[in-house]
Structures are given as C-alpha cells and as structure tokens.
Write an enzyme that holds these catalytic residues in place. Structure first.
Site, PDB file in Angstrom:
ATOM      1  N   ASN A 126     -45.352  17.635  36.110  1.00 22.17           N
ATOM      2  CA  ASN A 126     -44.038  17.368  36.690  1.00 22.17           C
ATOM      3  C   ASN A 126     -44.061  17.709  38.178  1.00 22.17           C
ATOM      4  O   ASN A 126     -44.178  18.880  38.544  1.00 22.17           O
ATOM      5  CB  ASN A 126     -43.007  18.225  35.938  1.00 22.17           C
ATOM      6  CG  ASN A 126     -41.589  18.025  36.432  1.00 22.17           C
ATOM      7  OD1 ASN A 126     -41.364  17.448  37.490  1.00 22.17           O
ATOM      8  ND2 ASN A 126     -40.626  18.518  35.665  1.00 22.17           N
ATOM      9  N   CYS A 143     -35.480  16.740  40.693  1.00 23.15           N
ATOM     10  CA  CYS A 143     -36.318  15.633  40.204  1.00 23.15           C
ATOM     11  C   CYS A 143     -35.682  14.270  40.435  1.00 23.15           C
ATOM     12  O   CYS A 143     -36.343  13.243  40.338  1.00 23.15           O
ATOM     13  CB  CYS A 143     -36.610  15.834  38.725  1.00 23.15           C
ATOM     14  SG  CYS A 143     -37.240  17.472  38.389  1.00 23.15           S
ATOM     15  N   HIS A 188     -39.018   9.694  35.498  1.00 24.67           N
ATOM     16  CA  HIS A 188     -39.489  10.980  36.018  1.00 24.67           C
ATOM     17  C   HIS A 188     -40.446  11.574  34.986  1.00 24.67           C
ATOM     18  O   HIS A 188     -40.165  11.568  33.792  1.00 24.67           O
ATOM     19  CB  HIS A 188     -38.286  11.899  36.250  1.00 24.67           C
ATOM     20  CG  HIS A 188     -38.674  13.323  36.481  1.00 24.67           C
ATOM     21  ND1 HIS A 188     -39.652  13.678  37.390  1.00 24.67           N
ATOM     22  CD2 HIS A 188     -38.236  14.476  35.913  1.00 24.67           C
ATOM     23  CE1 HIS A 188     -39.790  14.991  37.371  1.00 24.67           C
ATOM     24  NE2 HIS A 188     -38.952  15.500  36.482  1.00 24.67           N
TER      25      HIS A 188
HETATM   26  O1  UT7 Z   1     -37.967  18.077  35.513  1.00 25.11           O
HETATM   27  C1  UT7 Z   1     -36.671  18.525  35.320  1.00 25.11           C
HETATM   28  C2  UT7 Z   1     -36.257  18.567  33.939  1.00 25.11           C
HETATM   29  N1  UT7 Z   1     -37.149  19.373  33.138  1.00 25.11           N
HETATM   30  C3  UT7 Z   1     -37.304  19.049  31.889  1.00 25.11           C
HETATM   31  O2  UT7 Z   1     -36.766  18.061  31.465  1.00 25.11           O
HETATM   32  C4  UT7 Z   1     -38.128  19.960  31.027  1.00 25.11           C
HETATM   33  C5  UT7 Z   1     -37.476  20.053  29.694  1.00 25.11           C
HETATM   34  N2  UT7 Z   1     -38.079  20.963  28.760  1.00 25.11           N
HETATM   35  C6  UT7 Z   1     -39.323  20.839  28.244  1.00 25.11           C
HETATM   36  O3  UT7 Z   1     -40.116  20.040  28.664  1.00 25.11           O
HETATM   37  C7  UT7 Z   1     -39.639  21.685  27.042  1.00 25.11           C
HETATM   38  O4  UT7 Z   1     -38.473  22.331  26.606  1.00 25.11           O
HETATM   39  C8  UT7 Z   1     -40.762  22.754  27.267  1.00 25.11           C
HETATM   40  C9  UT7 Z   1     -42.112  22.064  27.360  1.00 25.11           C
HETATM   41  C10 UT7 Z   1     -40.479  23.546  28.519  1.00 25.11           C
HETATM   42  C11 UT7 Z   1     -40.816  23.711  26.081  1.00 25.11           C
HETATM   43  O5  UT7 Z   1     -41.035  22.987  24.884  1.00 25.11           O
HETATM   44  P1  UT7 Z   1     -40.102  23.223  23.599  1.00 25.11           P
HETATM   45  O6  UT7 Z   1     -40.647  22.373  22.537  1.00 25.11           O
HETATM   46  O7  UT7 Z   1     -38.683  23.012  24.008  1.00 25.11           O
HETATM   47  O8  UT7 Z   1     -40.394  24.738  23.244  1.00 25.11           O
HETATM   48  P2  UT7 Z   1     -39.371  25.957  23.137  1.00 25.11           P
HETATM   49  O9  UT7 Z   1     -38.897  26.383  24.487  1.00 25.11           O
HETATM   50  O10 UT7 Z   1     -38.333  25.656  22.096  1.00 25.11           O
HETATM   51  O11 UT7 Z   1     -40.305  27.089  22.560  1.00 25.11           O
HETATM   52  C12 UT7 Z   1     -40.929  26.975  21.267  1.00 25.11           C
HETATM   53  C13 UT7 Z   1     -41.908  28.122  21.115  1.00 25.11           C
HETATM   54  C14 UT7 Z   1     -41.310  29.486  21.485  1.00 25.11           C
HETATM   55  O12 UT7 Z   1     -41.870  30.446  20.607  1.00 25.11           O
HETATM   56  P3  UT7 Z   1     -41.062  30.965  19.305  1.00 25.11           P
HETATM   57  O13 UT7 Z   1     -39.783  31.542  19.839  1.00 25.11           O
HETATM   58  O14 UT7 Z   1     -40.846  29.745  18.468  1.00 25.11           O
HETATM   59  O15 UT7 Z   1     -41.989  31.969  18.707  1.00 25.11           O
HETATM   60  C15 UT7 Z   1     -41.820  29.739  22.865  1.00 25.11           C
HETATM   61  O16 UT7 Z   1     -41.919  31.109  23.175  1.00 25.11           O
HETATM   62  O17 UT7 Z   1     -43.023  27.940  22.002  1.00 25.11           O
HETATM   63  C16 UT7 Z   1     -43.198  29.120  22.799  1.00 25.11           C
HETATM   64  N3  UT7 Z   1     -43.722  28.713  24.082  1.00 25.11           N
HETATM   65  C17 UT7 Z   1     -45.043  28.578  24.310  1.00 25.11           C
HETATM   66  N4  UT7 Z   1     -46.124  28.758  23.527  1.00 25.11           N
HETATM   67  C18 UT7 Z   1     -47.324  28.522  24.076  1.00 25.11           C
HETATM   68  C19 UT7 Z   1     -43.038  28.398  25.214  1.00 25.11           C
HETATM   69  N5  UT7 Z   1     -43.898  28.054  26.184  1.00 25.11           N
HETATM   70  C20 UT7 Z   1     -45.141  28.162  25.667  1.00 25.11           C
HETATM   71  C21 UT7 Z   1     -46.425  27.922  26.178  1.00 25.11           C
HETATM   72  N6  UT7 Z   1     -47.485  28.108  25.348  1.00 25.11           N
HETATM   73  N7  UT7 Z   1     -46.635  27.505  27.439  1.00 25.11           N
END
Ligand code: UT7
Length: 332
Positions: free
Chosen positions: A285, A114, A255
C-alpha cells in the site's frame, strides 16, 4: 468549454525491496499470514536520504517526457501526499517545482491519504474546465516508511514507498475527456486511520516521532469493512450516474490496500479478473501513490492503449474516498 484529458503517466519505485520474510524477522508475523490476509509479498523502501519530493520528481520527469510537454508548459502542480518532505512548509509540490526548474506553475499539496490522487485529479479537472489552467501535473508520492512503526505488525506489513505522476491537459474534444469524478469524506471515522499527534492539535515533541505518535495507527479490521462497503457503493454510483456498464471498463484501477478488499469490490461489480489491475503483491500500500503507480504498470507492460476506459477507485484516512471514469488520451 474546455475539457480535461488524461495525457500521460509515469512512476518511480525505490530500489530497496523489503520482503515478508524480512518483516517476519522484525515483528511476530509470517509470509503466510501476510500473503493470505493482504496479498502483499514485498514492498519498496526509499533510501534514507531519498525524500518524497525526490521520488515525485522522478515520476514527474517520466510523465512530462511521455506527454511531450516541457516543464515550463505546466500551469499547476498538485502533490497528493501524507508523507511530505516538511511538516508545514514548503509543500512537497513546491519543492518539486524547484527541483524541476519550473517557473510558471502554481503548486500545492493535497492531504487526502490514499484518495490523494483522485482528489488531485478532480482539482486538475475543475481548474482546466474553468479555463484557469491548460496543463496540470498531478503527483502521488509517499515515503510511508518514514511514518511507519516497524514494531507494529498491524501496520508495518502493509505500507511501502513510491511515486506516480500524470499530465492532465485541456482539450476541446469531449470524446477524450475525463468523464466524471466523485469524491467524498466523513470525518466521524477519523480515528480509524491516523497519525494521532505531531500536529498542532496535540502537545508533542516533534523530534521524537515515537513519543509524539507521528506514526500511522490503524483499526485495520473496522477500516477494512468500511472500505469494502464505501468503495462498492461509490463505484456503483459513478457507473449508474454515467450510464456505463462494467463491461465498458477496460481497466479497474483500485487503490492497492489489500487484495481481499479489491477482490470483494471486483466481485460486487461482476468484474472479470483481466479487468482488475493489481500491483499490491509487489508494492504493498503506497497510499496516494498507489493508483498512478498501478496505471504506470499497465502502461509499461503495453496493456494500456489510447482510448481505453479506466475506472479509478480509492479509499483512505480521513476517511476519504473517490472514484473516477478516465479514458487514457495521450496527445496524438
Ligand atoms: O489504505 C487505506 C485503507 N486501509 C485499508 O483499507 C486497510 C484495511 N485493513 C486491512 O487490510 C486488514 O484489516 C489487515 C490486513 C490490517 C488485518 O487483517 P484482518 O483480517 O482484518 O485481521 P485482524 O485485524 O482482524 O486480526 C486477526 C488476527 C488478530 O489475532 P487474534 O486476536 O485473532 O489472536 C491479530 O492480532 O491476526 C493478528 N494479526 C497478525 N498476525 C500475524 C494482526 N496483524 C498480524 C500480522 N501477522 N501482521
């Protein structure tokens, strides 16, 4: 001494739109979750026969036309991409020179995920300031849909396809020159965001992408935290070193990974909403293409005027990061 000026911008987005609603029929997710956690509503998906280079070419044509330069005036083409047309060679940048009929340019790709556009910009600036080149075409182009696992809800909701391009040219006028660019990398975080196999570092069957692990894998939450920390520090540093107040920044162009990351960095810098450029809602993204696509957005909506100062900021797989202080300086 020659300075480097940011002369023009162009972008291309594929026609096909993939909405959150459609994704929620493919994996266990919802429009509400995606919107709340990322700010993304939809993203573009390239056609099956549409290559990364095809998108890069379309963006490049517009940037060239807006610069007033001819393709033969370009000395160097750099393409920042993690979804190149070909695994090893030729580089996507050289494919683009072929499609544009360029005869006078050196060409190579940059792999900085990125941060690819800011890395490309830093190389363009260095080549111009050294006197080696006069006109450099930099391109960020990605067909991320080709390396996305559409059964993984942790990644497939984030990424999209598209391309952006810019012409950077030599100038003697310091007032229109790129002020500064900072870049960095830390390979100890390599496993946060990677395509684990498919390269020479692992045994693989290159024809079976799923078995080969050629799709992007991300530890999203850890990446999120490092992103906010690194981006905020990086931007504060480049402003302090150059003695520039945030009030002098007309356009903060981050980004477009996640609205929450952008908001956290914007708040840490006390930026007003009108200073922050957002395209994440409609394009998601697009990795190395996201910053030039966002600059093109403000250009086409008439918000980017000659002389206005942009602050670019990116973070991505590697890990890599970078920031740049860039006045928009079209040829007069
Ligand atoms: O471009 C290069 C750099 N990339 C980034 O900077 C991306 C950085 N990361 C992110 O944008 C975020 O971490 C995400 C959008 C990928 C995820 O969001 P989050 O708030 O960090 O969620 P998480 O990974 O902590 O997951 C929270 C919950 C989990 O469920 P439990 O364990 O709490 O039951 C996940 O399984 O959300 C669940 N989850 C989803 N639920 C519905 C993860 N993805 C999804 C989804 N839909 N698509």
């Amino acid at each position: 001494m020659a300075y480097a000026a940011f002369r023009s911008i162009g972008a291309y987005v594929p026609e096909k739109i993939l909405t959150n609603e459609e994704l929620s029929k493919m994996v266990d997710t919802s429009d509400e979750w995606i919107t709340k956690r990322t700010g993304i509503k939809e993203r573009r998906i390239a056609a099956k026969d549409e290559k990364t280079s095809d998108m890069g070419v379309e963006a490049a044509k517009i940037a060239l036309q807006r610069s007033g330069l001819d393709a033969q005036d370009i000395d160097l083409v750099i393409c920042g991409t993690i979804s190149p047309d070909y695994f090893c060679m030729p580089s996507t940048a050289t494919v683009i020179t072929g499609k544009l009929g360029m005869k006078n340019a050196t060409a190579f790709d940059i792999s900085a995920a990125c941060t690819g556009f800011i890395y490309s910009l830093s190389v363009a600036k260095a080549f111009i300031e050294s006197g080696m080149n006069k006109n450099v075409l930099i391109i960020g182009a990605e067909k991320l849909s080709a390396i996305t696992d559409f059964t993984d809800r942790g990644t497939c909701i984030l990424f999209g396809d598209g391309a952006g391009a810019a012409v950077i040219s030599a100038t003697n006028n310091k007032d229109e020159a790129i002020i500064d660019i900072h870049t960095g990398a830390d390979g100890s975080y390599a496993d946060l965001l990677m395509t684990p196999n498919g390269g020479t570092g692992s045994a693989h069957d290159a024809l079976d992408k799923e078995a080969a692990g050629c799709y992007m894998q991300m530890k999203g939450n850890e990446t999120f935290k490092v992103a906010v920390r690194t981006l905020t520090k990086d931007v504060k540093e480049i402003l302090a070193v150059n003695n520039i107040e945030t009030s002098s920044i007309k356009h903060f162009v981050p980004h477009q990974a996640n609205l929450r990351i952008i908001k956290a960095v914007g708040e840490a810098l006390n930026l007003k909403d009108e200073q922050v450029v957002l395209t994440v809602e409609k394009y998601g993204n697009t990795s190395g293409a996201s910053i030039p696509m966002a600059i093109n957005d403000i250009y086409e909506s008439g918000k980017l005027q000659a002389g206005e100062l942009m602050l670019l900021d990116a973070f991505g797989g590697g890990l890599t990061w970078g920031s740049a202080l860039v006045p928009f300086s079209p040829f007069k």
